[in-house]
Each structure stands twice: as structure tokens, then as C-alpha cells.
Scaffold this motif. Structure first.
Motif, PDB file in Angstrom:
ATOM      1  N   MET A  81       0.852  -1.191   0.000  1.00  0.00           N
ATOM      2  CA  MET A  81       0.000   0.000   0.000  1.00  0.00           C
ATOM      3  C   MET A  81       0.889   1.243   0.000  1.00  0.00           C
ATOM      4  SD  MET A  81      -3.029   1.137   2.642  1.00  0.00           S
ATOM      5  CE  MET A  81      -4.011  -0.282   2.198  1.00  0.00           C
ATOM      6  N   ALA A  82       0.636   2.146  -0.921  1.00  0.00           N
ATOM      7  CA  ALA A  82       1.460   3.347  -1.054  1.00  0.00           C
ATOM      8  C   ALA A  82       0.936   4.456  -0.149  1.00  0.00           C
ATOM      9  CB  ALA A  82       1.477   3.810  -2.499  1.00  0.00           C
ATOM     10  N   ALA A  83       1.785   5.455   0.070  1.00  0.00           N
ATOM     11  CA  ALA A  83       1.405   6.658   0.813  1.00  0.00           C
ATOM     12  C   ALA A  83       1.399   7.813  -0.169  1.00  0.00           C
ATOM     13  CB  ALA A  83       2.402   6.920   1.936  1.00  0.00           C
ATOM     14  N   GLY A  84       0.276   8.526  -0.269  1.00  0.00           N
ATOM     15  CA  GLY A  84       0.122   9.572  -1.269  1.00  0.00           C
ATOM     16  C   GLY A  84       0.116  10.972  -0.684  1.00  0.00           C
ATOM     17  N   LEU A  85       0.803  11.890  -1.365  1.00  0.00           N
ATOM     18  CA  LEU A  85       0.852  13.304  -0.984  1.00  0.00           C
ATOM     19  C   LEU A  85       0.806  14.168  -2.231  1.00  0.00           C
ATOM     20  CD1 LEU A  85       3.671  13.592   1.729  1.00  0.00           C
ATOM     21  CD2 LEU A  85       1.257  14.197   2.054  1.00  0.00           C
ATOM     22  N   VAL A  86       0.284  15.375  -2.058  1.00  0.00           N
ATOM     23  CA  VAL A  86       0.321  16.394  -3.100  1.00  0.00           C
ATOM     24  C   VAL A  86       1.208  17.535  -2.620  1.00  0.00           C
ATOM     25  CG1 VAL A  86      -1.034  18.096  -4.388  1.00  0.00           C
ATOM     26  CG2 VAL A  86      -1.971  15.807  -3.979  1.00  0.00           C
ATOM     27  N   ILE A  87       2.127  17.984  -3.455  1.00  0.00           N
ATOM     28  CA  ILE A  87       2.980  19.127  -3.134  1.00  0.00           C
ATOM     29  C   ILE A  87       2.441  20.332  -3.896  1.00  0.00           C
ATOM     30  CG2 ILE A  87       5.325  20.036  -3.079  1.00  0.00           C
ATOM     31  CD1 ILE A  87       4.957  17.451  -1.482  1.00  0.00           C
ATOM     32  N   SER A  88       2.015  21.351  -3.166  1.00  0.00           N
ATOM     33  CA  SER A  88       1.434  22.518  -3.808  1.00  0.00           C
ATOM     34  C   SER A  88       1.920  23.782  -3.103  1.00  0.00           C
ATOM     35  CB  SER A  88      -0.094  22.428  -3.807  1.00  0.00           C
ATOM     36  OG  SER A  88      -0.656  23.438  -4.627  1.00  0.00           O
ATOM     37  N   ALA A  89       1.303  24.914  -3.463  1.00  0.00           N
ATOM     38  CA  ALA A  89       1.738  26.216  -2.955  1.00  0.00           C
ATOM     39  C   ALA A  89       0.643  27.237  -3.227  1.00  0.00           C
ATOM     40  CB  ALA A  89       3.042  26.644  -3.635  1.00  0.00           C
ATOM     41  N   PRO A  90       0.780  28.442  -2.672  1.00  0.00           N
ATOM     42  CA  PRO A  90      -0.187  29.492  -2.998  1.00  0.00           C
ATOM     43  C   PRO A  90      -0.015  30.067  -4.396  1.00  0.00           C
ATOM     44  CG  PRO A  90       0.892  29.915  -0.877  1.00  0.00           C
ATOM     45  CD  PRO A  90       1.671  28.842  -1.567  1.00  0.00           C
ATOM     46  N   ALA A  91       1.163  29.858  -5.017  1.00  0.00           N
ATOM     47  CA  ALA A  91       1.444  30.484  -6.307  1.00  0.00           C
ATOM     48  C   ALA A  91       2.594  29.755  -6.984  1.00  0.00           C
ATOM     49  CB  ALA A  91       1.807  31.967  -6.115  1.00  0.00           C
ATOM     50  N   SER A  92       2.874  30.135  -8.217  1.00  0.00           N
ATOM     51  CA  SER A  92       4.036  29.616  -8.928  1.00  0.00           C
ATOM     52  C   SER A  92       5.313  30.226  -8.366  1.00  0.00           C
ATOM     53  CB  SER A  92       3.928  29.945 -10.420  1.00  0.00           C
ATOM     54  OG  SER A  92       2.802  29.328 -10.999  1.00  0.00           O
ATOM     55  N   GLY A  93       6.436  29.557  -8.625  1.00  0.00           N
ATOM     56  CA  GLY A  93       7.734  30.117  -8.280  1.00  0.00           C
ATOM     57  C   GLY A  93       8.090  30.077  -6.818  1.00  0.00           C
ATOM     58  N   VAL A  94       7.400  29.265  -6.029  1.00  0.00           N
ATOM     59  CA  VAL A  94       7.628  29.228  -4.585  1.00  0.00           C
ATOM     60  C   VAL A  94       8.606  28.127  -4.192  1.00  0.00           C
ATOM     61  CG1 VAL A  94       6.480  28.955  -2.349  1.00  0.00           C
ATOM     62  CG2 VAL A  94       5.364  30.249  -4.159  1.00  0.00           C
ATOM     63  N   LEU A 146       1.954  22.178   1.674  1.00  0.00           N
ATOM     64  CA  LEU A 146       2.100  23.495   1.052  1.00  0.00           C
ATOM     65  C   LEU A 146       3.524  24.005   1.208  1.00  0.00           C
ATOM     66  CD1 LEU A 146      -1.018  25.574   2.180  1.00  0.00           C
ATOM     67  CD2 LEU A 146      -0.504  24.808  -0.143  1.00  0.00           C
ATOM     68  N   VAL A 147       4.075  24.524   0.123  1.00  0.00           N
ATOM     69  CA  VAL A 147       5.329  25.267   0.195  1.00  0.00           C
ATOM     70  C   VAL A 147       4.950  26.741   0.311  1.00  0.00           C
ATOM     71  CG1 VAL A 147       7.557  25.721  -0.879  1.00  0.00           C
ATOM     72  CG2 VAL A 147       6.375  23.565  -1.326  1.00  0.00           C
ATOM     73  N   ILE A 148       5.349  27.364   1.409  1.00  0.00           N
ATOM     74  CA  ILE A 148       5.006  28.764   1.684  1.00  0.00           C
ATOM     75  C   ILE A 148       6.282  29.599   1.667  1.00  0.00           C
ATOM     76  CG2 ILE A 148       4.115  30.381   3.406  1.00  0.00           C
ATOM     77  CD1 ILE A 148       1.867  28.816   2.393  1.00  0.00           C
ATOM     78  N   ASP A 149       6.279  30.660   0.895  1.00  0.00           N
ATOM     79  CA  ASP A 149       7.380  31.624   0.890  1.00  0.00           C
ATOM     80  C   ASP A 149       6.943  32.838   1.711  1.00  0.00           C
ATOM     81  OD1 ASP A 149       9.333  33.496   0.446  1.00  0.00           O
ATOM     82  OD2 ASP A 149       9.259  33.394  -1.741  1.00  0.00           O
ATOM     83  N   PRO A 150       7.465  33.008   2.949  1.00  0.00           N
ATOM     84  CA  PRO A 150       7.026  34.119   3.795  1.00  0.00           C
ATOM     85  C   PRO A 150       7.856  35.389   3.612  1.00  0.00           C
ATOM     86  CG  PRO A 150       8.399  32.660   5.073  1.00  0.00           C
ATOM     87  CD  PRO A 150       8.385  32.105   3.676  1.00  0.00           C
ATOM     88  N   SER A 151       8.549  35.507   2.490  1.00  0.00           N
ATOM     89  CA  SER A 151       9.350  36.715   2.249  1.00  0.00           C
ATOM     90  C   SER A 151       8.475  37.956   2.347  1.00  0.00           C
ATOM     91  CB  SER A 151       9.990  36.655   0.864  1.00  0.00           C
ATOM     92  OG  SER A 151      10.850  35.555   0.738  1.00  0.00           O
ATOM     93  N   GLY A 152       8.942  38.930   3.108  1.00  0.00           N
ATOM     94  CA  GLY A 152       8.209  40.187   3.243  1.00  0.00           C
ATOM     95  C   GLY A 152       6.991  40.105   4.131  1.00  0.00           C
ATOM     96  N   GLN A 153       6.836  39.012   4.885  1.00  0.00           N
ATOM     97  CA  GLN A 153       5.688  38.885   5.776  1.00  0.00           C
ATOM     98  C   GLN A 153       6.081  37.973   6.933  1.00  0.00           C
ATOM     99  OE1 GLN A 153       3.442  35.237   3.388  1.00  0.00           O
ATOM    100  NE2 GLN A 153       2.844  37.331   2.944  1.00  0.00           N
ATOM    101  N   ALA A 154       5.207  37.837   7.886  1.00  0.00           N
ATOM    102  CA  ALA A 154       5.437  36.931   9.005  1.00  0.00           C
ATOM    103  C   ALA A 154       4.120  36.216   9.316  1.00  0.00           C
ATOM    104  CB  ALA A 154       5.972  37.702  10.223  1.00  0.00           C
ATOM    105  N   GLN A 155       3.332  36.774  10.257  1.00  0.00           N
ATOM    106  CA  GLN A 155       2.078  36.125  10.640  1.00  0.00           C
ATOM    107  C   GLN A 155       1.100  35.991   9.468  1.00  0.00           C
ATOM    108  OE1 GLN A 155       3.636  38.487  12.334  1.00  0.00           O
ATOM    109  NE2 GLN A 155       3.640  38.059  14.552  1.00  0.00           N
ATOM    110  N   THR A 156       1.213  36.879   8.495  1.00  0.00           N
ATOM    111  CA  THR A 156       0.318  36.808   7.340  1.00  0.00           C
ATOM    112  C   THR A 156       0.463  35.477   6.607  1.00  0.00           C
ATOM    113  OG1 THR A 156       0.382  39.207   7.087  1.00  0.00           O
ATOM    114  CG2 THR A 156      -0.315  37.937   5.170  1.00  0.00           C
ATOM    115  N   ALA A 157       1.650  34.872   6.660  1.00  0.00           N
ATOM    116  CA  ALA A 157       1.842  33.565   6.023  1.00  0.00           C
ATOM    117  C   ALA A 157       0.895  32.529   6.617  1.00  0.00           C
ATOM    118  CB  ALA A 157       3.292  33.112   6.175  1.00  0.00           C
ATOM    119  N   ALA A 158       0.634  32.634   7.903  1.00  0.00           N
ATOM    120  CA  ALA A 158      -0.297  31.713   8.547  1.00  0.00           C
ATOM    121  C   ALA A 158      -1.725  31.957   8.082  1.00  0.00           C
ATOM    122  CB  ALA A 158      -0.202  31.841  10.064  1.00  0.00           C
ATOM    123  N   ALA A 159      -2.067  33.226   7.885  1.00  0.00           N
ATOM    124  CA  ALA A 159      -3.408  33.546   7.392  1.00  0.00           C
ATOM    125  C   ALA A 159      -3.618  32.966   5.990  1.00  0.00           C
ATOM    126  CB  ALA A 159      -3.613  35.058   7.375  1.00  0.00           C
TER     127      ALA A 159
END
Length: 436
Positions: free
Chosen positions: A1-14, A119-132
Motif C-alpha cells: 500500500m502506497a502513501a500519497g501526498l500532493v505538493i502545492s503552494a499558494p502560487a508559482s515560483g515558490v 504546502l510550500v510557503i514563501d514568507p518573504s516580506g511577511q510573518a504572521q500573514t503567512a499563517a493567514a
């Protein structure tokens, strides 16, 4: 039995591709079999996936493919330990009007397969907003489950701490944080990442990315977050008809954009594929009954293509009695001339009257639904073909009989109709599937 995941992000280039490759190689180093897929139309990432895993990767696309076709393709991961689907653009980004089984968004694949999303999150230029942002993505669509996040390009330990605290308060797991100054990246090109087969050092790059990610990401926690998955039997496979029994396929640095699932479907239906290199001045196999010129980067090699007399005369002789089809760059090479980015005009094969220019750049991007007005190899008139167009050329002339009525994903008719003359046909879109 395999383990499945999706790798995504809020936008391209992250950093989706880098993380996907790094996870795949790091788990492979641990002795796990890893299978990758690419959500959406993309030629380049699957080649990198194959380099990282040692297993062929294919595209799955909810706009162009039905659930049966997607299940059929994903079933190749049945014998893997881990299955990773790399998304495109942002998690919920697709077209406005649904296609066969969705809008083309990565979220469609995640919900369809029941795999949680990292999710791959790039928090450049922000902090808590990344959590939002992460919380908003988590809650946007009930059928899509968020496993956690990996932070990329974190500026400092203090920055990381601020973002981690906010994510923890939102109930979102943080699997790791990648420092900005040590970012691992892959070379770029105007249509995306440079193709894996062009990178002599690709193995070393992926190994370095795997080492870097393993130092900063909890690989065990990511793996535990994956969903146990057993492939469901597909009621039907791919609806793909080979263009002929024996196919002469152009294949080199100028002609390399072929969806892997198409070649597999052709072979699975009993077709034989022989490759030839126009850049090496090779002609198509004289014993083939159809010739197929895929897209790629002919504009980077237009001078050589124009100078290769054996290829040009061989292709013309072939087209006197048998079908020749070109997609995007292949279509341009079937045309009269191609003007490169420096404004130099190069004579092409002249099987069609199409003339294109990269000196006058204009981006053409999006899904295409074509209803054929004339036959093309493997498809009858009135067939409905789904594909994707992505190039930067401008049409200077397209005088031949239109091959199809072509619509974009909104239903609007577009000018890139393709062409037909004699045994030659061409389209600007790359074929993904035919409607059943």
C-alpha cells in the motif's frame, strides 16, 4: 500500500519542484520506491521527476482527462512506497469553466485521490500573514485536506520563529523551514525549467537539494502525514488512438515536448515508434507510415534546421505519400519560415504556409478544445481534442485550410486554428486527450 501526498503552494515560483525532487531523492536514499506525477500540462517537470526517482512520471489533468484516465495513470504508483503529485501554479488555480473532471486545478487531483497537501510557503516580506494564507487555503475547499507546510526562503531564525508561532496558533503543522541564503534552485528558461536531459549535472543538483531539505525538513513527519492509498481499478484507460502503426518521431533538443502518457498509450495500442534527429540532419524512417514532429525549442536551433538539407528533403519526400503532423514548434518547422528572437528569418520545410516570428513576442497560454474540420493522424473529422498551448511566437501568416475550430477554456474562438495541406497537418496546441 502506497502513501500519497500532493505538493502545492499558494502560487508559482515558490519552490514546489525543488521540494518534490528533494523529497523524492531523500526517500529514495532511504530505500523507498517513489513515484511522481505532475498535475497539469507540463513537459519539463516529469523528466526531472524521472531523474530523481528512476521511475517515469506522467501528467494528470482534470480539465483534459476524465476520472477513469486519471485513475489509470495514477495506478502506475501501485507498487511504490510513496507517491508524490506535484501541483502547478497555486493550489486552487484552474480555468473558470470546468472541463472533463475539473478545472485543471491541483486541488481537483488532491480531492479526487484523497491525498493530503503539503504546502510550500514563501514568507518573504511577511510573518504572521503567512499563517493567514495557509489557513485560508486549508479552509477554502472542504474536500481538500492540508497536511502541513514547508517554509521556503526564511530570512532569519527570528523570522522563522514568528511564522512558526502563527502557524502553530492556527493549528497548522510546520514540517521544516529552508533558509533563504542557502536556497537550492534549478536553471531557468523562458518556457520553464531547462529540460532534465540537458543537465549533465542534474543528479548532483538533486542530491544537493535532497541533502539541504533533509537538514531542514522532518522527512519522517512528512511521510507520516501521507494518506494510505490503494489504486482503484480504472473502468477505462486513456482515450488515445495512435497516429499510425509505425510512427517516425522527431526527438532531440529542438523536438522534445511529448507527453509521456501519449507515447505510452501509442505503444500500449501496439504502435511502434522510431525516433530521428532533425538537428543531426536525419530524415524520418522510410518504413514508417506517419511522421510526428512534437514541440520544443526550434527557435533556438532554427539556423541548423534550415541548413539540414537531408532532413528537409527527407521530410518533404515522406509527406508526398504519408501523413506528417507537427505540434507547436513542430508545426512551425512544417511552415514556410521562422524568424528567431534576433530578427533573422530562417527557411523551414515549406510543407505548410505558416510563418512565425519570435522577434515579435506574444505569449499564447492556455487549454484548447479543438473540433477537427479535417482528419489528422489518428483522429477523424469532427473529433474533439483537448490540449494545451504555450509559446511566445507571433503568427505572420497562416494561409492554409484551417485544421480545426479551436476554443480556449472560456469557450472563446481563437485564431490559432492549425493548418492542413496535402498530407501535412499542424496545430499550435499539444494534444492531451480526445473526448470520448
Amino acid at each position: 500500500m502506497a502513501a500519497g501526498l500532493v505538493i502545492s503552494a499558494p502560487a508559482s515560483g515558490v519552490g514546489k519542484t525543488t521540494l518534490t525532487l528533494a523529497l523524492a531523492r531523500a526517500w529514495r536514499h532511504r530505500g523507498l520506491n517513489v513515484q511522481c506525477f505532475k498535475s497539469g500540462p507540463d513537459y519539463i517537470d516529469p523528466a526531472f521527476h524521472a531523474a530523481a526517482t528512476g521511475r517515469a512520471s506522467v501528467n494528470v489533468d482534470s480539465w483534459a482527462m476524465d476520472r477513469g484516465a486519471i485513475s489509470h495513470l495514477v495506478g502506475r504508483g501501485a507498487d511504490a512506497d510513496v507517491v508524490l503529485a506535484e501541483g502547478s501554479m497555486g493550489l486552487f488555480d484552474g480555468v473558470a469553466a470546468p472541463g472533463v473532471s475539473g478545472t485543471g486545478a491541483t486541488a481537483d487531483i488532491a480531492e479526487m485521490l484523497g491525498w493530503p497537501v503539503v504546502l510550500v510557503i514563501d514568507p518573504s516580506g511577511q510573518a504572521q500573514t503567512a499563517a493567514a494564507i495557509a489557513a485560508g487555503l486549508r479552509d477554502y475547499r472542504p474536500g481538500v485536506r492540508l497536511a502541513g507546510v514547508v517554509l521556503n526562503r526564511v530570512a532569519s531564525p527570528r523570522h522563522e520563529d514568528l511564522v512558526r508561532r502563527a502557524l502553530n496558533d492556527a493549528g497548522i503543522a510546520v514540517f521544516g523551514a529552508l533558509p533563504r541564503h542557502a536556497e537550492i534552485s534549478l536553471p531557468k528558461r523562458h518556457l520553464g525549467l531547462v529540460q532534465a536531459e540537458e543537465q549533465a549535472e542534474i543528479g548532483k543538483l538533486i542530491d544537493e537539494a535532497a541533502r539541504f531539505v533533509a537538514e531542514h525538513v522532518d522527512l519522517d513527519a512528512v511521510l507520516r502525514s501521507a494518506a494510505s492509498w490503494t489504486p482503484q481499478p480504472a473502468a477505462n484507460g486513456l482515450n488515445v488512438t495512435p497516429p499510425g502503426q509505425r510512427i517516425a518521431l522527431a526527438r532531440d533538443a529542438a523536438f522534445s515536448f511529448v507527453y509521456p502518457h501519449m507515447l505510452e498509450a501509442w505503444r500500449g495500442a501496439g504502435a511502434e515508434i522510431s525516433t530521428f534527429s532533425p538537428l543531426s540532419d536525419e530524415a524520418p524512417d522510410a518504413s514508417a507510415d506517419v511522421c510526428w514532429l512534437p514541440g520544443g525549442y526550434p527557435e533556438l536551433h532554427a539556423g541548423r534546421i534550415a541548413a539540414n538539407a537531408r532532413f528537409r528533403s527527407g521530410l518533404r519526400a515522406f509527406a508526398e505519400t504519408r501523413p506528417v503532423h507537427g505540434e507547436c514548434g513542430g508545426y512551425m518547422v512544417l511552415g514556410t519560415a521562422l524568424t528567431d528572437a534576433d530578427g533573422v528569418r530562417h527557411e523551414m520545410t515549406g510543407l505548410l504556409g505558416l510563418e512565425t516570428s519570435f522577434a515579435k513576442r506574444r505569449m499564447h497560454l492556455g487549454y484548447r478544445l479543438a473540433t477537427l474540420a479535417a482528419p489528422m493522424p489518428g483522429h477523424r473529422p469532427s473529433a474533439r481534442l483537448r490540449g494545451h498551448e504555450f509559446h511566445y511566437s507571433t503568427i505572420l501568416a497562416q494561409p492554409d485550410t484551417p485544421l480545426a475550430v479551436v476554443h480556449d477554456a472560456t469557450g472563446a474562438v481563437i485564431a490559432e486554428t492549425g493548418s492542413q495541406r496535402g498530407h501535412a497537418t499542424g496545430t499550435f496546441f499539444h494534444l492531451i486527450a480526445e473526448d470520448r
